[in-house]
Design a protein around this motif. Structure first.
Motif, PDB file in Angstrom:
ATOM      1  N   ARG A  90      11.257  20.241 -17.411  1.00  0.00           N
ATOM      2  CA  ARG A  90      12.691  19.959 -17.480  1.00  0.00           C
ATOM      3  C   ARG A  90      13.170  19.545 -16.091  1.00  0.00           C
ATOM      4  N   ASP A  91      13.808  18.375 -15.978  1.00  0.00           N
ATOM      5  CA  ASP A  91      14.165  17.825 -14.683  1.00  0.00           C
ATOM      6  C   ASP A  91      15.555  18.243 -14.217  1.00  0.00           C
ATOM      7  N   LYS A  92      16.534  18.074 -15.057  1.00  0.00           N
ATOM      8  CA  LYS A  92      17.909  18.304 -14.629  1.00  0.00           C
ATOM      9  C   LYS A  92      18.273  19.787 -14.723  1.00  0.00           C
ATOM     10  N   VAL A  93      17.724  20.526 -13.795  1.00  0.00           N
ATOM     11  CA  VAL A  93      17.973  21.963 -13.757  1.00  0.00           C
ATOM     12  C   VAL A  93      18.066  22.388 -12.293  1.00  0.00           C
ATOM     13  N   ARG A  94      19.004  23.248 -11.994  1.00  0.00           N
ATOM     14  CA  ARG A  94      19.181  23.734 -10.626  1.00  0.00           C
ATOM     15  C   ARG A  94      19.271  25.247 -10.609  1.00  0.00           C
ATOM     16  N   LEU A  95      18.667  25.836  -9.585  1.00  0.00           N
ATOM     17  CA  LEU A  95      18.721  27.286  -9.391  1.00  0.00           C
ATOM     18  C   LEU A  95      19.755  27.604  -8.316  1.00  0.00           C
ATOM     19  N   ILE A  96      20.665  28.508  -8.639  1.00  0.00           N
ATOM     20  CA  ILE A  96      21.715  28.897  -7.697  1.00  0.00           C
ATOM     21  C   ILE A  96      21.669  30.416  -7.532  1.00  0.00           C
ATOM     22  N   ILE A  97      21.293  30.863  -6.348  1.00  0.00           N
ATOM     23  CA  ILE A  97      21.262  32.286  -6.031  1.00  0.00           C
ATOM     24  C   ILE A  97      22.238  32.538  -4.898  1.00  0.00           C
ATOM     25  N   GLY A  98      23.182  33.418  -5.125  1.00  0.00           N
ATOM     26  CA  GLY A  98      24.145  33.684  -4.054  1.00  0.00           C
ATOM     27  C   GLY A  98      25.416  34.313  -4.569  1.00  0.00           C
ATOM     28  N   LEU A 105      30.417  25.414  -5.138  1.00  0.00           N
ATOM     29  CA  LEU A 105      29.946  24.243  -4.396  1.00  0.00           C
ATOM     30  C   LEU A 105      29.035  23.375  -5.254  1.00  0.00           C
ATOM     31  N   ALA A 106      28.202  24.013  -6.076  1.00  0.00           N
ATOM     32  CA  ALA A 106      27.303  23.253  -6.952  1.00  0.00           C
ATOM     33  C   ALA A 106      28.096  22.483  -8.001  1.00  0.00           C
ATOM     34  N   LEU A 107      29.133  23.099  -8.544  1.00  0.00           N
ATOM     35  CA  LEU A 107      29.977  22.418  -9.526  1.00  0.00           C
ATOM     36  C   LEU A 107      30.728  21.248  -8.890  1.00  0.00           C
ATOM     37  N   ASP A 108      31.219  21.446  -7.668  1.00  0.00           N
ATOM     38  CA  ASP A 108      31.902  20.357  -6.960  1.00  0.00           C
ATOM     39  C   ASP A 108      30.955  19.174  -6.745  1.00  0.00           C
ATOM     40  N   LEU A 110      28.295  18.361  -8.570  1.00  0.00           N
ATOM     41  CA  LEU A 110      28.077  17.676  -9.851  1.00  0.00           C
ATOM     42  C   LEU A 110      29.265  16.779 -10.177  1.00  0.00           C
ATOM     43  N   SER A 111      30.467  17.316  -9.931  1.00  0.00           N
ATOM     44  CA  SER A 111      31.679  16.543 -10.237  1.00  0.00           C
ATOM     45  C   SER A 111      31.771  15.299  -9.361  1.00  0.00           C
ATOM     46  N   ASP A 112      31.474  15.437  -8.075  1.00  0.00           N
ATOM     47  CA  ASP A 112      31.556  14.303  -7.144  1.00  0.00           C
ATOM     48  C   ASP A 112      30.533  13.221  -7.484  1.00  0.00           C
ATOM     49  N   ASN A 113      29.379  13.641  -7.989  1.00  0.00           N
ATOM     50  CA  ASN A 113      28.316  12.686  -8.321  1.00  0.00           C
ATOM     51  C   ASN A 113      28.476  12.092  -9.717  1.00  0.00           C
ATOM     52  N   GLY A 114      29.468  12.589 -10.460  1.00  0.00           N
ATOM     53  CA  GLY A 114      29.684  12.094 -11.811  1.00  0.00           C
ATOM     54  C   GLY A 114      28.645  12.551 -12.808  1.00  0.00           C
ATOM     55  N   ASP A 115      27.933  13.642 -12.483  1.00  0.00           N
ATOM     56  CA  ASP A 115      26.926  14.172 -13.402  1.00  0.00           C
ATOM     57  C   ASP A 115      27.591  15.035 -14.476  1.00  0.00           C
ATOM     58  N   SER A 116      26.903  15.191 -15.578  1.00  0.00           N
ATOM     59  CA  SER A 116      27.417  16.005 -16.679  1.00  0.00           C
ATOM     60  C   SER A 116      26.762  17.387 -16.650  1.00  0.00           C
ATOM     61  N   LEU A 117      27.548  18.367 -17.015  1.00  0.00           N
ATOM     62  CA  LEU A 117      27.065  19.744 -17.047  1.00  0.00           C
ATOM     63  C   LEU A 117      26.841  20.159 -18.494  1.00  0.00           C
ATOM     64  N   GLY A 118      25.594  20.505 -18.806  1.00  0.00           N
ATOM     65  CA  GLY A 118      25.290  20.929 -20.166  1.00  0.00           C
ATOM     66  C   GLY A 118      25.480  22.416 -20.378  1.00  0.00           C
ATOM     67  N   GLY A 119      25.203  23.195 -19.343  1.00  0.00           N
ATOM     68  CA  GLY A 119      25.347  24.630 -19.523  1.00  0.00           C
ATOM     69  C   GLY A 119      25.100  25.411 -18.254  1.00  0.00           C
ATOM     70  N   ARG A 130      35.002  34.741 -11.362  1.00  0.00           N
ATOM     71  CA  ARG A 130      36.238  34.020 -11.680  1.00  0.00           C
ATOM     72  C   ARG A 130      36.007  32.508 -11.764  1.00  0.00           C
ATOM     73  N   VAL A 131      35.044  32.014 -10.996  1.00  0.00           N
ATOM     74  CA  VAL A 131      34.792  30.575 -11.032  1.00  0.00           C
ATOM     75  C   VAL A 131      34.355  30.134 -12.424  1.00  0.00           C
ATOM     76  N   ILE A 132      33.687  31.019 -13.153  1.00  0.00           N
ATOM     77  CA  ILE A 132      33.300  30.699 -14.533  1.00  0.00           C
ATOM     78  C   ILE A 132      34.493  30.854 -15.464  1.00  0.00           C
ATOM     79  N   GLU A 133      35.264  31.918 -15.245  1.00  0.00           N
ATOM     80  CA  GLU A 133      36.434  32.143 -16.094  1.00  0.00           C
ATOM     81  C   GLU A 133      37.467  31.007 -15.947  1.00  0.00           C
ATOM     82  N   GLN A 134      37.531  30.414 -14.767  1.00  0.00           N
ATOM     83  CA  GLN A 134      38.537  29.368 -14.517  1.00  0.00           C
ATOM     84  C   GLN A 134      37.979  27.958 -14.680  1.00  0.00           C
ATOM     85  N   MET A 135      36.815  27.839 -15.306  1.00  0.00           N
ATOM     86  CA  MET A 135      36.222  26.512 -15.513  1.00  0.00           C
ATOM     87  C   MET A 135      37.156  25.551 -16.255  1.00  0.00           C
ATOM     88  N   PRO A 136      37.811  25.961 -17.343  1.00  0.00           N
ATOM     89  CA  PRO A 136      38.682  25.009 -18.060  1.00  0.00           C
ATOM     90  C   PRO A 136      39.800  24.448 -17.178  1.00  0.00           C
TER      91      PRO A 136
END
Length: 455
Positions: A90-98, A105-108, A110-119, A130-136
């Motif tokens: 699987r190629d389009k996968v990123r690991l975020i530990i922190g 920062l990872a979501l920003d 993706l947004s700046d690059n115009g990539d789509s987020l599947g999950g 809160r960053v997940i709760e405030q996604m919408p």
């Protein structure tokens, strides 16, 4: 000594010895029932479920973010899931530990690059960020993403692996020091200096390492530092024993004075500051492992096994019981009372020195303030473990169970939110109850104890 001890020269196990084990198991059961709640999934089953979510529910054309909070169980879970997903090509996968900021920062990006987020695939406290709760609100372009989390299960907080490990980490220092204290109390003595000796051993060890280069010191200096700390405390214990025996000074007063002297010496050595400039090898003693078994567990097994053999199957082990039962009678029968007194206080000092090294290794620092009130916890473990304050009876394995009982009570009360002063009251009551049970055992039962006091 009890009749069985007097007849054979060393302690025998009886049905009463299992009472403490039953009490410990009952406490574990009680706190398990009181802390039952729905828990996020963990382990291999949770890994398989999260990997399946990425491979089966998230499109290959969309990014999958696998998130774990640093230094928590979710970190290891996220790393394992990520590796399995990558191994599945699987190629389009990123690991975020922190922290939440790292995810933001990872979501920003993706947004700046115009990539789509599947999950977002996460577990534990990450789901509550809160960053997940405030996604919408903050990332409406990712409104179709899926939040994949492992299924919850009913499981008590008390029995979580991290909590059980915390109990062991908390108890290892107290349990090891309690070995020496058990021998001292069996001789009808007491050692109030062990808490201060922990601090002194820790700062002496760290000071030696600091002198040889601090954080850049070679690994062998750690062993030298620990040896200096342990032997120094052993010599102090020998000094205390000589005062108790040679000058017939009450052990309570001698060790009280040494407690204050050792604590003051720890402050003088460090100037009142903590020492944290130590190499990575400094933590191996308390945090390392051999063949996958934590060093702390190995130390407990080795030291308690050795102590049991010494107390139950050696001449000086029998001498310790004899001195505690009746020192004058022991002397008349040829027991070297003075040597026994010196031995037990030296062992108490050595065990406190080892406890100080473990404590410093556990927190990767040494402070003259560390281990305040530990002498009381150690004495409590010994008394709850069945050793008589009057001397002459007691067992090291009973002390180990007593130490675990104290740790389980404290841990369980923390988990259910009992306030600190209520915990102090409860632990004090446990100690008083243990002393009363000891007196009842000596008197032949509770009824005889009460009758003897009121008549």
């Amino acid at each position: 000594m009890s009749q069985s001890e007097q007849a054979t020269g060393f302690p025998k196990f009886s049905l009463g010895d299992y009472g403490m084990v039953v009490a410990l198991l009952a406490l574990c059961l009680l706190f398990s029932l009181l802390t039952f709640k729905r828990q996020p999934g963990s382990g291999s089953e949770a890994e398989a479920e999260m990997v399946g979510s990425v491979l089966n529910q998230i499109s290959k054309s969309d990014f999958a973010l696998i998130v774990g909070a640093a230094n928590t169980e979710s970190e290891n879970l996220a790393r394992n899931v990520y590796q399995q997903v990558v191994d599945s090509s699987r190629d389009k996968v990123r690991l975020i530990i922190g922290t939440p900021r790292d995810l933001r920062l990872a979501l920003d990006e993706l947004s700046d690059n115009g990539d789509s987020l599947g999950g977002i695939v996460a577990s534990g406290d990450v789901v509550k960020w809160r960053v997940i709760e405030q996604m919408p609100e903050n990332f409406p372009q990712f409104s179709n993403y899926e939040l994949a989390v492992p299924s919850e299960r009913l499981w008590p907080d008390f029995l979580k692996a991290s909590n059980l490990l915390a109990i062991v980490e908390r108890i290892v220092v107290i349990a090891i020091i309690a070995i020496g204290m058990t021998m001292v109390i069996i001789t009808a003595g007491i050692d109030l200096s062990v808490g201060s000796l922990i601090a002194l051993s820790a700062v002496l060890s760290a000071t030696v390492v600091k002198k040889f280069g601090g954080a850049d010191a070679p690994s062998w200096t750690v062993g030298v530092g620990f040896l200096v700390g342990i032997l120094s405390c052993g010599l102090i214990g020998l000094f205390a024993g000589s005062l108790v025996h040679r000058f017939k000074v009450a052990a309570f007063i001698v060790t009280l004075g040494i407690m204050m002297m050792a604590r003051g010496l720890a402050f003088i050595t460090t100037g009142g500051f903590s020492i944290d400039q130590v190499p990575n090898s400094f933590v191996w003693l308390a945090q390392g492992s051999i063949l996958g078994i934590p060093n702390t567990i190995l130390l407990l097994v080795l030291i308690y096994g050795s102590a049991h053999v010494f107390m139950a199957h050696t001449r000086y082990g029998r001498y310790i019981y004899a001195v505690g039962g009746n020192a004058e009678a022991a002397r008349l029968t040829g027991v070297p009372v003075g040597a026994v007194i010196l031995l037990v206080y030296t062992i108490s000092g050595l065990s406190a020195g080892l406890g100080g090294c473990l404590q410093a290794s556990l927190v990767r620092a040494a402070s003259p303030n560390m281990a305040n009130m530990y002498e009381l916890y150690v004495i409590a473990a010994v008394v709850v473990g069945g050793t008589s304050l009057s001397g002459g009876s007691g067992r090291v394995f009973g002390t180990l169970i007593g130490a675990f009982i104290i740790a389980v009570i404290q841990n369980g009360m923390n988990l259910i939110g009992i306030q600190s002063y209520t915990q102090m009251f409860t632990l004090g009551g446990v100690i008083v109850l243990a002393v009363l049970l000891d007196k009842a055992r000596q008197s032949g039962g509770i009824r005889k104890l009460l009758a003897g006091r009121w008549n």
